[in-house]
Design an enzyme around this catalytic site. Structure first.
Site, PDB file in Angstrom:
ATOM      1  N   LYS A 260       0.843  -1.200   0.000  1.00  0.00           N
ATOM      2  CA  LYS A 260       0.000   0.000   0.000  1.00  0.00           C
ATOM      3  C   LYS A 260       0.880   1.253   0.000  1.00  0.00           C
ATOM      4  CE  LYS A 260      -3.211   2.562   3.057  1.00  0.00           C
ATOM      5  NZ  LYS A 260      -4.065   2.533   4.271  1.00  0.00           N
ATOM      6  N   LYS A 272     -10.083  12.680   8.635  1.00  0.00           N
ATOM      7  CA  LYS A 272      -9.565  12.255   9.946  1.00  0.00           C
ATOM      8  C   LYS A 272      -9.498  13.455  10.890  1.00  0.00           C
ATOM      9  CE  LYS A 272      -6.479   8.549   8.340  1.00  0.00           C
ATOM     10  NZ  LYS A 272      -7.127   7.433   9.060  1.00  0.00           N
ATOM     11  N   ASP A 283       1.661   6.320   5.713  1.00  0.00           N
ATOM     12  CA  ASP A 283       0.684   5.377   5.158  1.00  0.00           C
ATOM     13  C   ASP A 283       1.175   4.708   3.868  1.00  0.00           C
ATOM     14  OD1 ASP A 283      -1.706   4.097   5.686  1.00  0.00           O
ATOM     15  OD2 ASP A 283      -2.941   5.549   4.602  1.00  0.00           O
ATOM     16  N   ASP A 342     -12.191   6.996   4.095  1.00  0.00           N
ATOM     17  CA  ASP A 342     -10.952   6.751   4.834  1.00  0.00           C
ATOM     18  C   ASP A 342     -10.546   5.277   4.785  1.00  0.00           C
ATOM     19  OD1 ASP A 342      -8.757   7.391   6.324  1.00  0.00           O
ATOM     20  OD2 ASP A 342      -9.833   7.592   8.235  1.00  0.00           O
ATOM     21  N   GLU A 344      -9.523   3.684   2.353  1.00  0.00           N
ATOM     22  CA  GLU A 344      -9.027   3.805   0.979  1.00  0.00           C
ATOM     23  C   GLU A 344      -7.952   2.789   0.634  1.00  0.00           C
ATOM     24  OE1 GLU A 344      -7.709   5.406   3.474  1.00  0.00           O
ATOM     25  OE2 GLU A 344      -5.627   4.889   3.049  1.00  0.00           O
ATOM     26  N   ARG A 346      -7.748  -0.459   1.234  1.00  0.00           N
ATOM     27  CA  ARG A 346      -8.306  -1.675   0.627  1.00  0.00           C
ATOM     28  C   ARG A 346      -8.805  -1.391  -0.790  1.00  0.00           C
ATOM     29  NH1 ARG A 346     -12.614  -2.095   5.433  1.00  0.00           N
ATOM     30  NH2 ARG A 346     -10.843  -1.054   6.420  1.00  0.00           N
TER      31      ARG A 346
HETATM   32  N1  BES Z   1      -4.197   4.353   7.088  1.00  0.00           N
HETATM   33  C1  BES Z   1      -5.349   4.110   7.853  1.00  0.00           C
HETATM   34  C2  BES Z   1      -5.130   3.094   8.968  1.00  0.00           C
HETATM   35  C3  BES Z   1      -4.288   3.545  10.127  1.00  0.00           C
HETATM   36  C4  BES Z   1      -4.831   4.305  11.136  1.00  0.00           C
HETATM   37  C5  BES Z   1      -2.981   3.149  10.225  1.00  0.00           C
HETATM   38  C6  BES Z   1      -4.058   4.673  12.218  1.00  0.00           C
HETATM   39  C7  BES Z   1      -2.213   3.504  11.314  1.00  0.00           C
HETATM   40  C8  BES Z   1      -2.757   4.278  12.312  1.00  0.00           C
HETATM   41  C9  BES Z   1      -6.482   3.568   6.974  1.00  0.00           C
HETATM   42  O1  BES Z   1      -6.515   4.074   5.695  1.00  0.00           O
HETATM   43  C10 BES Z   1      -7.761   3.941   7.640  1.00  0.00           C
HETATM   44  O2  BES Z   1      -8.013   5.104   7.741  1.00  0.00           O
HETATM   45  N2  BES Z   1      -8.519   2.947   8.078  1.00  0.00           N
HETATM   46  C11 BES Z   1      -9.761   3.186   8.758  1.00  0.00           C
HETATM   47  C12 BES Z   1     -10.774   2.219   8.225  1.00  0.00           C
HETATM   48  C13 BES Z   1     -12.167   2.495   8.712  1.00  0.00           C
HETATM   49  C14 BES Z   1     -12.689   3.791   8.150  1.00  0.00           C
HETATM   50  C15 BES Z   1     -13.046   1.334   8.311  1.00  0.00           C
HETATM   51  C16 BES Z   1      -9.528   2.979  10.252  1.00  0.00           C
HETATM   52  O3  BES Z   1      -8.813   2.047  10.611  1.00  0.00           O
HETATM   53  O4  BES Z   1     -10.029   3.770  11.022  1.00  0.00           O
HETATM   54 ZN    ZN Z   2      -4.736   4.699   4.878  1.00  0.00          ZN
HETATM   55 MN    MN Z   3      -7.591   5.885   5.585  1.00  0.00          MN
END
Ligand code: BES
Ligand code: ZN
Ligand code: MN
Length: 493
Positions: A260, A272, A283, A342, A344, A346
């Site tokens: 990713k 966020k 990321d 968010d 994104e 996947r």
């Molecule tokens: N890059 C983030 C995941 C992340 C969050 C990694 C904090 C490290 C620290 C990912 O893109 C994301 O935002 N995931 C969301 C998914 C949710 C909206 C289903 C998450 O984990 O909150």
């Molecule tokens: Zn992300």
């Molecule tokens: Mn995200």
């Protein structure tokens, strides 16, 4: 090349420098070469003073006529592990450096560690030195810059010198790949853009490596529509990177590594919170892991075929940004209901995994800072491991424990798949509050066909603001590189 990599480490069987570093165990127990020196009056006097009891990490210097012996406390020998040896080497390197020492003979491989070979110990000590002295200060223009005075370390070994030299060469490649991944992760989002990742990938050169970096026009032509959807909110072009390393027979199916590459994740329209958002420059650490692995395996000339695939974009909120409620048709044809922009990672991985599967690899391993839920579940001590490839998962778990770049499995029971069913499209891009790491993996599983696949969620391990034993400065850790290089090496043995 990072500054710490400039330190030359070599293998020797007898003293080379005027400074030597010896381990001192609990209750002043000496290692083999320590014992041969114990008749030296200065050392005798030092030990008699009881100033050093072998406590962990404590370092004391004994000055002799023209030489000095530094004792580093190694604690209780029966409790030593390779990770402790790695951490001890990192501590030692830091202390030698702050003492402005340029050359030293190091006897740490004399320590006895249950189940560890000389090769394992050489690798651990060398990794500890190179990884432990890593700094990222390219943007500190003045006095805060760390200088490295340490120039040469001689690992004094008692045993098979060829085995030790071979292990040292592997350690050098692995450290180099890990440090490359750290540097890429630590670069800020205004420097490390999708275009920059493409340039860094293209700059890795090896006679058996072919790299293709697709720009936006090529991505449109190829039909990576999910990647393009996430890219809509960004003013910067996406990239799709394909690396083909042909270290083995052309007819061997490759191992595909997918990373990713979100060079900044603001969350998109599902924005966020402001606090800590700066950390979303990390990321792209999945992409960095893939690039770091390619750096290591090309340096090692591993006799394997490996395919590297990196989808890269920012996730921002421009006027054309994709929105909650949008429905996207992916490269594979599966339709996605976007419920949260968010989620994104996947989305872009769906195209990359489908493309990977089309290449008919023997297996697929993906790396992604995918879910906050994984940080909650495992913290910084292990990456989440999910997938369908039972042998891959077993191999990665063993390599994780061996390298201390640990991974731990979470289940993918089929009932979890229901959480991503959509009423309006084939699947939705979030599975609700429960089991967030697992439902993200369920989403990915729809794109890998029946190819054995493992997913590493490195959200909790890819960076660490406090630092740790082998990365004292904090920031990107290079998680995923050491475990997977070990896994790949094991395939060649
Ligand atoms: N890059 C983030 C995941 C992340 C969050 C990694 C904090 C490290 C620290 C990912 O893109 C994301 O935002 N995931 C969301 C998914 C949710 C909206 C289903 C998450 O984990 O909150
Ligand atoms: Zn992300
Ligand atoms: Mn995200």
């Amino acid at each position: 090349m990072t500054k710490s990599e400039m330190i030359q480490i070599s293998i020797a069987t007898n003293a080379q420098a005027t400074t030597s570093v010896l381990p001192l165990l609990e209750n002043q127990q000496l290692s083999a070469s320590g014992k041969t020196r114990s008749s030296d009056e200065h050392i005798k006097h030092f030990l008699d003073s009881n100033e050093h009891q072998g406590d962990w990490g404590v370092m004391r210097t004994v000055y002799q006529k023209n030489t000095r012996t530094m004792f580093i406390g190694a604690g209780n020998e029966s409790q030593l592990t390779l990770q402790k040896l790695r951490a001890l080497a990192a501590k030692m390197a830091g202390k030698l450096n702050t003492n402005n020492i340029t050359q030293a003979d190091v006897y740490l491989t004399e320590l006895d560690i249950a189940g560890a070979s000389l090769a394992d110990k050489v690798q651990a000590v060398a990794e500890g030195i190179w990884l432990g002295l890593y700094t990222f200060d390219a943007y500190q223009t003045k006095e805060k810059k760390e200088t490295i005075t340490l120039e040469g370390i001689h690992l004094i070994v008692d045993g098979d010198v060829d085995e030790a030299k071979h292990a040292l060469a592997a350690a050098k490649a692995i450290a180099s790949g890990t440090l490359f991944a750290r540097d890429l992760g630590n670069e800020p989002g205004n420097v490390c853009t999708p275009e920059y990742l493409g340039e860094q990938a293209a700059a890795l050169s090896h006679p058996k490596l072919k790299t293709t970096v697709m720009d936006k026009a090529a991505i449109v032509k190829a039909g990576f529509t999910a990647l393009l959807a996430v890219n809509q909110g960004s003013a910067k072009e996406p990239r799709f990177i394909v690396m083909e390393y042909n270290g083995a027979d052309h007819s061997d199916a490759p191992i595909a590594l997918v990373g990713k590459g979100l060079t900044f994740d603001a969350g998109g329209i599902s924005i966020k919170p402001a606090a800590g958002m700066d950390e979303m420059k990390f990321d792209m650490c999945g992409a960095a892991a893939v690039l770091g692995i390619f750096k290591a395996i090309t340096k090692m000339n591993l006799p394997l075929n490996v395919l590297g695939i990196i989808p890269s974009t920012e996730n921002l909120l421009g006027g054309a940004a994709y929105k909650p409620g949008d429905i996207i048709t992916t490269y594979k044809g599966i339709t996605l209901e976007i419920l949260n922009t968010d989620a994104e990672g996947r989305v872009i991985l769906s195209d990359a995994l489908a493309y990977a599967a089309e290449q008919k690899p023997a297996e697929i391993i993906d790396f992604a800072t995918l879910t906050g839920a994984c940080v909650v579940a495992l913290g910084g001590q292990a990456s989440g491991l999910l997938g369908t490839g039972e042998n891959i998962k077993a191999g990665l778990t063993a390599s994780g424990l061996h390298t201390h770049d640990r991974v731990w499995e979470l289940p993918m029971f089929e009932e979890y798949q229901e959480q991503i069913n959509s009423k309006i499209a084939d699947i939705k891009n979030t599975g609700g509050r429960e089991a967030g790491t697992i439902t993200a993996a369920c989403f990915l599983s729809r794109f890998v066909d029946d190819i054995p696949w493992a997913h590493l969620d490195i959200a909790g391990t890819a960076w660490n603001m406090k630092g740790n034993d082998i990365s004292p400065v904090g920031g990107a850790t290079g998680a995923g590189v050491r475990v997977v290089v070990d896994y790949l090496r094991n395939k060649t043995k």
